[in-house]
Design a protein around this motif. Structure first.
Motif, PDB file in Angstrom:
ATOM      1  N   SER A   8     -18.483  69.595   1.779  1.00 53.30           N
ATOM      2  CA  SER A   8     -19.935  69.510   1.762  1.00 53.30           C
ATOM      3  C   SER A   8     -20.336  68.145   1.222  1.00 53.30           C
ATOM      4  O   SER A   8     -19.907  67.749   0.129  1.00 53.30           O
ATOM      5  CB  SER A   8     -20.525  70.607   0.889  1.00 53.30           C
ATOM      6  OG  SER A   8     -21.898  70.383   0.687  1.00 53.30           O
ATOM      7  N   VAL A   9     -21.138  67.425   1.990  1.00 48.97           N
ATOM      8  CA  VAL A   9     -21.588  66.097   1.561  1.00 48.97           C
ATOM      9  C   VAL A   9     -22.421  66.205   0.292  1.00 48.97           C
ATOM     10  O   VAL A   9     -22.303  65.380  -0.622  1.00 48.97           O
ATOM     11  CB  VAL A   9     -22.389  65.410   2.694  1.00 48.97           C
ATOM     12  CG1 VAL A   9     -22.956  64.084   2.224  1.00 48.97           C
ATOM     13  CG2 VAL A   9     -21.525  65.222   3.925  1.00 48.97           C
ATOM     14  N   LYS A  10     -23.245  67.229   0.236  1.00 49.05           N
ATOM     15  CA  LYS A  10     -24.110  67.426  -0.931  1.00 49.05           C
ATOM     16  C   LYS A  10     -23.270  67.614  -2.193  1.00 49.05           C
ATOM     17  O   LYS A  10     -23.541  67.008  -3.233  1.00 49.05           O
ATOM     18  CB  LYS A  10     -25.005  68.644  -0.696  1.00 49.05           C
ATOM     19  CG  LYS A  10     -26.071  68.843  -1.719  1.00 49.05           C
ATOM     20  CD  LYS A  10     -26.979  69.978  -1.312  1.00 49.05           C
ATOM     21  CE  LYS A  10     -28.103  70.153  -2.292  1.00 49.05           C
ATOM     22  NZ  LYS A  10     -29.006  71.231  -1.890  1.00 49.05           N
ATOM     23  N   ASP A  11     -22.242  68.432  -2.115  1.00 50.45           N
ATOM     24  CA  ASP A  11     -21.359  68.637  -3.273  1.00 50.45           C
ATOM     25  C   ASP A  11     -20.590  67.370  -3.615  1.00 50.45           C
ATOM     26  O   ASP A  11     -20.370  67.057  -4.788  1.00 50.45           O
ATOM     27  CB  ASP A  11     -20.385  69.789  -2.996  1.00 50.45           C
ATOM     28  CG  ASP A  11     -21.090  71.125  -2.922  1.00 50.45           C
ATOM     29  OD1 ASP A  11     -22.192  71.261  -3.511  1.00 50.45           O
ATOM     30  OD2 ASP A  11     -20.544  72.045  -2.271  1.00 50.45           O
ATOM     31  N   PRO A  66     -24.481  79.135  -0.063  1.00 48.68           N
ATOM     32  CA  PRO A  66     -24.700  78.252   1.070  1.00 48.68           C
ATOM     33  C   PRO A  66     -23.759  78.609   2.212  1.00 48.68           C
ATOM     34  O   PRO A  66     -22.684  79.148   2.005  1.00 48.68           O
ATOM     35  CB  PRO A  66     -24.399  76.867   0.509  1.00 48.68           C
ATOM     36  CG  PRO A  66     -23.565  77.100  -0.688  1.00 48.68           C
ATOM     37  CD  PRO A  66     -23.947  78.446  -1.219  1.00 48.68           C
ATOM     38  N   THR A  75     -29.853  62.172 -11.633  1.00 51.34           N
ATOM     39  CA  THR A  75     -30.413  63.153 -10.707  1.00 51.34           C
ATOM     40  C   THR A  75     -29.902  62.915  -9.298  1.00 51.34           C
ATOM     41  O   THR A  75     -29.610  61.778  -8.911  1.00 51.34           O
ATOM     42  CB  THR A  75     -31.945  63.102 -10.700  1.00 51.34           C
ATOM     43  OG1 THR A  75     -32.340  61.800 -10.316  1.00 51.34           O
ATOM     44  CG2 THR A  75     -32.511  63.441 -12.053  1.00 51.34           C
ATOM     45  N   LEU A  76     -29.838  63.973  -8.552  1.00 54.20           N
ATOM     46  CA  LEU A  76     -29.358  63.894  -7.188  1.00 54.20           C
ATOM     47  C   LEU A  76     -30.435  63.318  -6.273  1.00 54.20           C
ATOM     48  O   LEU A  76     -31.621  63.531  -6.513  1.00 54.20           O
ATOM     49  CB  LEU A  76     -28.967  65.288  -6.675  1.00 54.20           C
ATOM     50  CG  LEU A  76     -27.812  65.950  -7.393  1.00 54.20           C
ATOM     51  CD1 LEU A  76     -27.622  67.369  -6.874  1.00 54.20           C
ATOM     52  CD2 LEU A  76     -26.532  65.164  -7.195  1.00 54.20           C
ATOM     53  N   TRP A 136     -21.547  64.198  -3.231  1.00 55.21           N
ATOM     54  CA  TRP A 136     -22.405  63.268  -3.948  1.00 55.21           C
ATOM     55  C   TRP A 136     -22.734  63.780  -5.349  1.00 55.21           C
ATOM     56  O   TRP A 136     -22.842  62.995  -6.288  1.00 55.21           O
ATOM     57  CB  TRP A 136     -23.691  62.998  -3.173  1.00 55.21           C
ATOM     58  CG  TRP A 136     -23.483  61.953  -2.122  1.00 55.21           C
ATOM     59  CD1 TRP A 136     -23.383  62.151  -0.791  1.00 55.21           C
ATOM     60  CD2 TRP A 136     -23.310  60.555  -2.349  1.00 55.21           C
ATOM     61  NE1 TRP A 136     -23.160  60.967  -0.154  1.00 55.21           N
ATOM     62  CE2 TRP A 136     -23.102  59.959  -1.089  1.00 55.21           C
ATOM     63  CE3 TRP A 136     -23.291  59.752  -3.465  1.00 55.21           C
ATOM     64  CZ2 TRP A 136     -22.892  58.598  -0.929  1.00 55.21           C
ATOM     65  CZ3 TRP A 136     -23.091  58.391  -3.300  1.00 55.21           C
ATOM     66  CH2 TRP A 136     -22.889  57.832  -2.057  1.00 55.21           C
ATOM     67  N   ALA A 137     -22.889  65.085  -5.496  1.00 63.63           N
ATOM     68  CA  ALA A 137     -23.168  65.637  -6.824  1.00 63.63           C
ATOM     69  C   ALA A 137     -22.003  65.359  -7.763  1.00 63.63           C
ATOM     70  O   ALA A 137     -22.188  64.942  -8.914  1.00 63.63           O
ATOM     71  CB  ALA A 137     -23.426  67.135  -6.720  1.00 63.63           C
ATOM     72  N   ARG A 151     -32.768  63.083  -2.913  1.00 63.81           N
ATOM     73  CA  ARG A 151     -33.390  64.174  -2.163  1.00 63.81           C
ATOM     74  C   ARG A 151     -32.763  64.324  -0.858  1.00 63.81           C
ATOM     75  O   ARG A 151     -32.468  63.931   0.026  1.00 63.81           O
ATOM     76  CB  ARG A 151     -34.882  63.944  -2.026  1.00 63.81           C
ATOM     77  CG  ARG A 151     -35.543  64.144  -3.342  1.00 63.81           C
ATOM     78  CD  ARG A 151     -37.020  64.108  -3.170  1.00 63.81           C
ATOM     79  NE  ARG A 151     -37.598  64.597  -4.397  1.00 63.81           N
ATOM     80  CZ  ARG A 151     -38.739  65.172  -4.476  1.00 63.81           C
ATOM     81  NH1 ARG A 151     -39.464  65.361  -3.442  1.00 63.81           N
ATOM     82  NH2 ARG A 151     -39.197  65.599  -5.625  1.00 63.81           N
TER      83      ARG A 151
END
Length: 111
Positions: free
Chosen positions: A91-94, A83, A108-109, A96-97, A111
């Motif tokens: 990273s916001v995505k990381d 990425p 599950t993450l 929250w994961a 969408r």
């Protein structure tokens, strides 16, 4: 529409299926619907069409099955692109994961 003889259509389909697949099919019938080997239900006319297509393609199907049974070289999985890196490294995505894994493992993450 012509009236189809149920026994004749099933017999023709069974023979064509045996030639194409090398084994006898399991045909279940229930109130005018037929299921072949536990698959999708179909009417008698569709069963007749399948028998005709199997009969015409039986030699092609046998050759295709022989080709499938030969081992092929496994395709290597495609490498994932890294990425785009942020200047700060956050990273916001990381985030929250990691948060979901800490609170509820296996969740599950979004969408």
């Amino acid at each position: 529409m012509a009236n189809l003889d149920k026994d004749a259509v099933i017999a023709a389909f069974t023979e064509a299926y045996k030639k194409a697949n090398g084994k006898a099919p399991t045909i279940e019938s229930k109130s005018g619907w037929y299921s072949v080997d536990g698959g999708k239900n179909m009417r008698l006319a569709q069963l007749q069409e399948m028998a005709e297509s199997l009969a015409s393609n039986s030699s092609e199907t046998i050759e295709a099955k022989k080709e499938k049974s030969e081992p092929k070289a496994k395709a290597k999985p495609a490498k994932k692109k890294a990425p785009a890196s942020n200047k700060s490294g956050f990273s916001v995505k990381d985030f929250w994961a990691e948060k979901l894994n800490a609170e509820a493992p296996g969740a599950t993450l979004p969408r």
